[in-house]
Design a protein around this motif. Sequence first.
Motif, PDB file in Angstrom:
ATOM      1  N   HIS A   1       0.853  -1.187   0.000  1.00 41.05           N
ATOM      2  CA  HIS A   1       0.000   0.000   0.000  1.00 41.05           C
ATOM      3  C   HIS A   1       0.890   1.239   0.000  1.00 41.05           C
ATOM      4  O   HIS A   1       1.912   1.288   0.677  1.00 41.05           O
ATOM      5  N   ILE A   2       0.464   2.255  -0.760  1.00 39.64           N
ATOM      6  CA  ILE A   2       1.199   3.524  -0.809  1.00 39.64           C
ATOM      7  C   ILE A   2       0.207   4.658  -0.568  1.00 39.64           C
ATOM      8  O   ILE A   2      -0.747   4.828  -1.329  1.00 39.64           O
ATOM      9  N   TRP A   3       0.420   5.393   0.533  1.00 42.40           N
ATOM     10  CA  TRP A   3      -0.490   6.465   0.926  1.00 42.40           C
ATOM     11  C   TRP A   3       0.265   7.779   1.006  1.00 42.40           C
ATOM     12  O   TRP A   3       1.295   7.861   1.681  1.00 42.40           O
ATOM     13  N   PRO A   4      -0.219   8.838   0.376  1.00 44.64           N
ATOM     14  CA  PRO A   4       0.322  10.172   0.656  1.00 44.64           C
ATOM     15  C   PRO A   4      -0.194  10.665   1.999  1.00 44.64           C
ATOM     16  O   PRO A   4      -1.357  10.441   2.355  1.00 44.64           O
ATOM     17  N   GLN A   5       0.675  11.317   2.748  1.00 39.82           N
ATOM     18  CA  GLN A   5       0.300  11.925   4.023  1.00 39.82           C
ATOM     19  C   GLN A   5      -0.162  13.351   3.746  1.00 39.82           C
ATOM     20  O   GLN A   5       0.638  14.224   3.425  1.00 39.82           O
ATOM     21  N   LEU A   6      -1.463  13.582   3.835  1.00 36.62           N
ATOM     22  CA  LEU A   6      -2.028  14.883   3.496  1.00 36.62           C
ATOM     23  C   LEU A   6      -1.784  15.852   4.633  1.00 36.62           C
ATOM     24  O   LEU A   6      -2.267  15.660   5.752  1.00 36.62           O
ATOM     25  N   GLY A   7      -1.016  16.903   4.351  1.00 39.18           N
ATOM     26  CA  GLY A   7      -0.612  17.819   5.397  1.00 39.18           C
ATOM     27  C   GLY A   7      -0.873  19.277   5.058  1.00 39.18           C
ATOM     28  O   GLY A   7      -1.291  19.631   3.950  1.00 39.18           O
ATOM     29  N   HIS A   8      -0.603  20.105   6.032  1.00 39.23           N
ATOM     30  CA  HIS A   8      -0.729  21.556   5.952  1.00 39.23           C
ATOM     31  C   HIS A   8       0.123  22.047   7.108  1.00 39.23           C
ATOM     32  O   HIS A   8      -0.157  21.746   8.268  1.00 39.23           O
TER      33      HIS A   8
ATOM     34  N   GLN B   1      -3.235   9.248   4.373  1.00 38.67           N
ATOM     35  CA  GLN B   1      -3.121   9.507   5.802  1.00 38.67           C
ATOM     36  C   GLN B   1      -3.279  11.003   6.040  1.00 38.67           C
ATOM     37  O   GLN B   1      -2.653  11.813   5.347  1.00 38.67           O
ATOM     38  N   ILE B   2      -4.104  11.372   7.005  1.00 37.89           N
ATOM     39  CA  ILE B   2      -4.285  12.767   7.400  1.00 37.89           C
ATOM     40  C   ILE B   2      -3.280  13.077   8.503  1.00 37.89           C
ATOM     41  O   ILE B   2      -3.209  12.372   9.512  1.00 37.89           O
ATOM     42  N   HIS B   3      -2.485  14.122   8.300  1.00 33.97           N
ATOM     43  CA  HIS B   3      -1.413  14.444   9.241  1.00 33.97           C
ATOM     44  C   HIS B   3      -1.939  15.372  10.335  1.00 33.97           C
ATOM     45  O   HIS B   3      -2.219  16.532  10.100  1.00 33.97           O
ATOM     46  N   ALA B   4      -2.054  14.821  11.549  1.00 32.94           N
ATOM     47  CA  ALA B   4      -2.471  15.622  12.700  1.00 32.94           C
ATOM     48  C   ALA B   4      -1.449  15.486  13.827  1.00 32.94           C
ATOM     49  O   ALA B   4      -1.792  15.510  15.003  1.00 32.94           O
TER      50      ALA B   4
ATOM     51  N   PHE C   1     -12.043   3.063   0.501  1.00 32.05           N
ATOM     52  CA  PHE C   1     -10.711   3.652   0.345  1.00 32.05           C
ATOM     53  C   PHE C   1     -10.145   3.952   1.733  1.00 32.05           C
ATOM     54  O   PHE C   1     -10.761   4.687   2.518  1.00 32.05           O
ATOM     55  N   PRO C   2      -8.976   3.408   2.078  1.00 32.33           N
ATOM     56  CA  PRO C   2      -8.453   3.600   3.428  1.00 32.33           C
ATOM     57  C   PRO C   2      -8.111   5.057   3.745  1.00 32.33           C
ATOM     58  O   PRO C   2      -7.510   5.758   2.926  1.00 32.33           O
ATOM     59  N   ILE C   3      -8.483   5.469   4.940  1.00 34.36           N
ATOM     60  CA  ILE C   3      -8.105   6.777   5.478  1.00 34.36           C
ATOM     61  C   ILE C   3      -7.452   6.549   6.840  1.00 34.36           C
ATOM     62  O   ILE C   3      -8.086   6.027   7.763  1.00 34.36           O
ATOM     63  N   GLY C   4      -6.206   6.921   6.950  1.00 32.30           N
ATOM     64  CA  GLY C   4      -5.504   6.844   8.218  1.00 32.30           C
ATOM     65  C   GLY C   4      -5.286   8.234   8.785  1.00 32.30           C
ATOM     66  O   GLY C   4      -5.557   9.245   8.141  1.00 32.30           O
TER      67      GLY C   4
END
Length: 403
Positions: A104-111, A167-170, A217-220
């Motif tokens: 699995h390849i997930w971008p880490q969505l950040g801000h 992945q959501i970056h928190a 769709f996986p959300i981490g």
Amino acid sequence: MIKAEDSAPFLSRPLELPCGAVLKNRLVKSAMSDSLADGEGNPTEAQIRLYERWAEGGVALSIIGEVQGDPRFPEKPGNLVLGAHSNLEMLRQLATRASKNGTHIWPQLGHAGALSHSPISQPKGPSALEIGSFQCKGMSITEIKQLPDIYAKAALLAQEAGFTGVQIHAGHGFLLSQFLSPLFNRRNDQYGGSIEARCRIIIEVIDKVRRTVGTAFPIGIKINSTDQLEGGLTEEDALEAIRILNQTSIDLIELSGGTYFPGAKSSSDSSGGGPYFVDFSQRAQEVTSVPLVATGGFKTRAQALSSLASGTVDMLGVARAMVLNTSLANDWLAHASADPVFPRFEAAPPGGITAWYTMRLTALGNDDENNFVLDLPSAIRVYEERDNSRCITWEKAFSHYSP
């Protein structure tokens, strides 16, 4: 006590996420800021090759660190950006080659928010702050309410490009982590105050992303166990945040800690000998049924097996050890006894160790790690020169951007 040879099957056991996706084993290449995009937010051949090598190395999930949905607030000018201007063909190449062997390849969505790279940003966090030399502006309510759409559009593009989840970056002091932290978040509206209110924007982001990408769709998410800063997020509030996350559609919670707030010590630079967040994960197991990843400090196969066999974690997040050996997952799964040998740095200057590992990532992406001989001062110099050059490119690419 379970012996290592008896606990070995835990490492290779697949994990089914709540959405139905299956991760083939229990090893995650945790997110790092690889700084390998081209300065315009697009993948490079070196970046694609780097993640391909980890896929070849046997990891179940690889996470691309610091992928931006809003180029106004990047962590660094080498970040990927998922937006209307993105080179979709290069993103598809990255997703395809990084997902070899069922990886699995997930971008880490950040801000980056208040910690946005100031040469190419005007940093904004939940609240206006001035702490020593650190300053940032505060976000308006309108800007906050735009965030779910920004994350959802980035997630949709990731899905269209062939990435297998997001992945959501928190964590680590970036924007959503700032909302969780009372040190950064001093708002007195619906997004500040109690831990429930400080979680609100994260829940809104998760809900909008889920509605956009669908149920399968996986959300981490990555979240701090503590900011390790006076006045920051505490473990008790972090546990309450995880309890709240348990009521969402999130599929995987990665536990970490620390922040890149100026002057703060990075958890990854710790000289401690064992995993950092396994004890916290044990506490988190009591408030959530979502699978948990503990990231940080795993340096030996024995540590990995012990943590999995104890039931305190569902997966292990490994970063720097996989920079030293991109085939670490295969080696550990094959019962290979060799653990990575970590370099020792004497009197490391601030940011020096991070710069060294980041430049080694570049060598790996060029299949040239055998010739990688940079010392810390040289690594910092090359790293900063590259960033300065990419800042010029970034400004040209995004100077007229509007959300």
